[in-house]
Design an enzyme around this catalytic site. Structure first.
Site, PDB file in Angstrom:
ATOM      1  N   ASP A 129       0.582  -1.255   0.528  1.00 25.96           N
ATOM      2  CA  ASP A 129      -0.054  -0.239  -0.329  1.00 25.96           C
ATOM      3  C   ASP A 129       0.668   1.003  -0.288  1.00 25.96           C
ATOM      4  O   ASP A 129       2.244   0.963   0.065  1.00 25.96           O
ATOM      5  CB  ASP A 129      -0.978   0.153   1.380  1.00 25.96           C
ATOM      6  CG  ASP A 129      -2.232   1.049   0.964  1.00 25.96           C
ATOM      7  OD1 ASP A 129      -2.127   1.629   0.278  1.00 25.96           O
ATOM      8  OD2 ASP A 129      -3.238   0.612   1.629  1.00 25.96           O
ATOM      9  N   TYR A 130       0.266   2.486  -0.609  1.00 24.42           N
ATOM     10  CA  TYR A 130       1.398   3.686  -0.655  1.00 24.42           C
ATOM     11  C   TYR A 130       1.747   4.139   0.395  1.00 24.42           C
ATOM     12  O   TYR A 130       1.395   4.076   2.161  1.00 24.42           O
ATOM     13  CB  TYR A 130       0.019   4.648  -0.628  1.00 24.42           C
ATOM     14  CG  TYR A 130      -0.003   5.993  -0.739  1.00 24.42           C
ATOM     15  CD1 TYR A 130      -0.239   6.178  -2.046  1.00 24.42           C
ATOM     16  CD2 TYR A 130       1.073   7.411  -0.643  1.00 24.42           C
ATOM     17  CE1 TYR A 130      -0.080   7.386  -3.185  1.00 24.42           C
ATOM     18  CE2 TYR A 130       1.248   8.060  -1.163  1.00 24.42           C
ATOM     19  CZ  TYR A 130       1.216   7.953  -2.269  1.00 24.42           C
ATOM     20  OH  TYR A 130       1.509   9.428  -3.000  1.00 24.42           O
TER      21      TYR A 130
END
Ligand code: BGC
Length: 772
Positions: A301-302
């Protein structure tokens, strides 16, 4: 040039084989033994390419870069063209548009040393240009075919805009409506969640196996795992769940997605019991890749990899990088830790080259699977883009989906449907004309200007003689009571009132959590003023999560739950308000009476002291009932349905025998309608405690007025099985209760007995029977 021709030919051949033989490239390079010749050729081609790559080029494949924006839309961030040329970019997040992606792809394919095409990824959650209902809303349709069709339509549009890869479906189970991300998922139930996960994966991919085509998107199941269990409903917060709860509740939709061929998995931001998911070797490497045999990509994820330092499990970027790669996280979204740290770690032998190579293989395999070596531009086609943006067909599908997602929570004295020929109809509430909020979280490239607001939908639907009068009155954004007087005056002039209340769309979604679940701003006051007028009154709720609205439930004659329904929201709401469409949605998540009841869900355990009003020392509250405001599966219709008692094919089952449950449903009301028939199962006594009931089947049936239909459900060992105290699967001898009805609170039941105890091998199928 020679280089390029050499390996492109090989990959082209490999692609052709891979595309024509499902499953080909999903097999990993290091596992050719069990595979056929096509697989081996595809694998060989990836291997040949890998052998030619420098360490930096390999790392480039693992790097996902953020796109930027320009005046004309998404564009590459300054300087990234040079990085593409240098082979430092494997994929982009948030860059789309046929022209932009074509240009960047050209740089990668023609100007980088190894000519490896890029992947373009984006969060196409519920549409790109055409916005469909948010996933939670659509889950209320209990219609997997519809969910597959909207995902397919989204992929057709997005792929025409140059996108290859979506970060959807979000398959996180959520029992806590304070958590803003409930809006992105399918609600509280793992069975419904698994069914919708499968439907959406199939829709995005558009292909039963690996024959991905120009309108396919790589699908990503996220956020692995238990992200919805964040303490206190605060996004990103700590999670501490038992192994049993993980296996029974949070993992099933992921496993179903894997069985359905999902291409990627995204780890969650949270930790589970001390280990952040981006470093979770047990769950990611051993369970996901090992036990479940997942062969696809794990995309962080980011900045999830750099956040391992903030979690406090890595003192340096090197440690964070090592832990993520050891957990087999392949792609580093945005953090740049892989790019910066891996050269040193691999060259000094601190991380085995093989770990890195395996990750690169998986990225290359995804590109092969997508057909990008054969045709790097197949998703960047300006003509297709022009023809596939908010078309009449996609708008029509958005309207169908929006109608099906609406839940009629309450309808006293048949206030609904309203007549189109009213003399004056008052519409109140700022949300009624809030086009932006119709789109919900993750609007992608959807524009509010293309939305039909509730007010507009009503105006278009009423008769030519009807006057629609509007006053905002109150907004979820402000506690200012200044608009209340005017709203009251407006309501007084009307024959009926539609009051649009709820949350603006930025009150749910990522990081948008709430500690209260009532109506924000002066909306309660507006409701109080209006209800006292005694006019026919309909409350239309717009919201991204269950709300605690006991006042409304008690005093509003009619309540329609309309969530955020996308571009066609206003039309769909009007279709239902005026009776052109009979509502058929059912809640995919429990509505509490008060925030203090959270988490409240239908498939809870009995406890040793289940709540009883007359008994003090039982499990309940002093100040609020223990029951939900509206239970999971609840939803009314403009007609009524009656159920006969379920008929069972047997009352005693031998080892391995299946059970057929037959139930007759009749439309007993004034018009045609659709009903979601739900089947729940209870294991009455077992070696470990079981939920009071669990959903094991559902069917949506359309019935003409007066018509009845007999429906059949099959239950077998997979449904009767439980995890014993060692977490091994077993069907235990004993009695079970089957419930069949129109909500999780149905009492329509029958009992049967399983006569012997049987151990079940392996994990069992994760895809719900009706979709297998
Ligand atoms: C979200 C993901 C999303 C990613 C890329 C993150 O903040 O948690 O769901 O896919 O951003 O936009």
């Amino acid at each position: 040039m020679v280089d390029r021709v050499f390996w492109q030919r090989r990959l082209l051949v490999a692609c052709a084989f891979a595309l024509s033989c499902g499953g080909a490239v999903r097999a990993r390079a290091q596992e050719p033994a069990a595979a056929g010749p096509a697989v081996r050729r595809a694998v060989d081609a990836v291997e040949a390419l890998l052998a030619r790559m420098t360490l930096e080029e390999k790392l480039g494949q693992l790097a996902q870069w953020a796109g930027g924006t320009s005046n004309t839309g998404p564009s590459a961030a300054a300087g990234s063209e040079q990085d593409i040329r240098a082979g430092r970019v494997g994929s982009f997040l948030g860059l789309y548009g046929a022209e932009t992606t074509h240009w960047l792809q050209h740089i990668a394919v023609d100007e980088s040393r190894l000519h490896i095409p890029l992947l373009f990824a984006y969060d196409v959650i519920h549409g790109l240009r055409t916005v469909f209902p948010t996933p939670l809303a659509e889950a209320a349709s209990w219609n997997t075919d519809l969910a597959q069709r909207t995902a397919r339509a989204a992929a057709v549009e997005a792929s025409a805009h140059g996108l290859h890869w979506t970060y959807a479906p979000m398959v996180d189970i959520a029992r806590d409506p304070r958590w803003g991300r409930v809006v992105e998922g399918a609600g509280e139930d793992p069975f419904l969640g698994a069914a919708l996960a499968v439907a959406r994966v199939r829709g995005f991919r558009g292909s039963p196996a690996d024959a991905l085509h120009a309108t396919s998107m790589l699908a990503t199941a996220k956020h692995f795992a238990a992200y919805g269990a964040a303490e206190a409903g605060r996004d990103y917060n700590t999670v501490d769940v038992s192994e049993r709860t993980l296996q029974e509740l949070y993992l099933p939709p992921f496993r179903a997605a894997v069985e359905a061929g999902v291409d990627a998995i995204m780890p969650a931001f949270n930790e589970i019991a001390g280990t952040p998911m981006h470093a979770h070797r047990t769950l990611v490497r051993d369970v996901l890749r090992g036990q479940w045999a997942f062969r696809g990509l794990v995309v962080s994820d980011y900045t999830g990899i750099s956040e391992l330092m903030v979690h406090g499990i890595a003192a340096t970027p090197q440690v964070a990088t090592t832990r993520a790669l050891e957990a087999t996280v392949d792609v580093d979204m945005i953090a740049d830790f892989y790019l910066d740290q891996l050269p040193g770690l691999v060259r000094t032998g601190k991380l085995p080259q093989k770990l890195l190579d395996d990750a690169v293989r998986r990225v290359l395999a995804a590109k092969v699977r997508m057909g990008l070596f054969a045709d790097p531009y197949r998703h960047a086609d300006a003509a297709r883009e022009r023809d596939n943006a908010l078309t009449p067909a996609s708008r029509a599908l958005a309207r169908t989906a929006a109608r099906a997602s609406i839940v009629l929570l309450k309808n006293e004295r048949a206030v609904l449907p309203l007549k189109k020929k009213l003399k004056t109809l008052a519409v109140l509430g700022a949300l009624a004309e809030d086009a932006w909020s119709t789109l919900g979280a993750w609007q992608a490239a959807g524009l509010p200007k293309d939305s039909v607001t509730v007010l507009e939908g009503i105006r278009r639907a009423v008769s030519a003689d009807t006057q629609v009068v509007y006053a905002a009155g109150a907004s979820p954004k402000s506690a200012d009571p200044a608009g209340l007087d005017e709203a009251e005056r407006t309501a007084k002039r009307a024959d009926a009132v539609v009051l649009v209340l709820g949350e603006s769309s930025d009150m749910s979604g990522e990081a948008h959590n709430r500690s209260t679940l009532g109506l924000p701003g002066a909306q309660d006051a507006l409701f109080e003023r209006v209800r006292k007028l005694g006019k026919p009154l309909v409350v239309v709720l717009m919201n991204g999560r269950p709300l605690a609205i006991p006042e409304l439930a008690e005093h509003a004659p009619a309540i329609l739950e309309t969530w955020y329904l996308g571009h066609e929201m206003g039309h769909a709401v009007a279709d239902v308000l005026f009776g052109d469409v009979n509502p058929s949605g059912k809640l995919p998540i429990t509505f509490p009476r008060a925030v203090g009841q959270v988490p409240i869900y239908y498939n809870h355990k009995s406890t040793g002291r289940p709540p009883r009003a007359e008994e003090v020392y039982t499990s309940k509250y002093l100040d609020v009932a223990w029951t939900p405001l509206y239970p999971f599966g609840h939803g009314l219709s403009y007609t009524t349905f009656s159920y006969q008692k379920p008929k069972l094919s047997a009352t005693k089952l031998g080892a391995g025998e299946a059970l057929t449950v037959e139930v007759t449903v009749k439309n007993t009301g004034p018009r045609a309608g659709e009903e979601v028939v739900q089947l729940y199962l209870r294991d009455d006594a077992a070696s470990v405690t079981r939920p009071v009931r669990t959903l094991r089947g559902f069917q949506k049936v359309a019935l003409e007025k007066g018509a009845s239909r007999s429906l059949t459900f099959v239950l077998d060992q997979e449904d009767f099985a439980l995890l014993d105290d060692k977490l091994k699967r077993v069907v235990e001898a004993g009695t079970f209760t089957v419930y069949v009805g129109g909500s999780s609170s149905t009492d329509n039941q029958a009992s049967f007995e399983v006569s012997s105890t049987t151990r079940l091998p392996g994990l069992g199928p994760a895809i719900p029977r009706m979709l297998r």
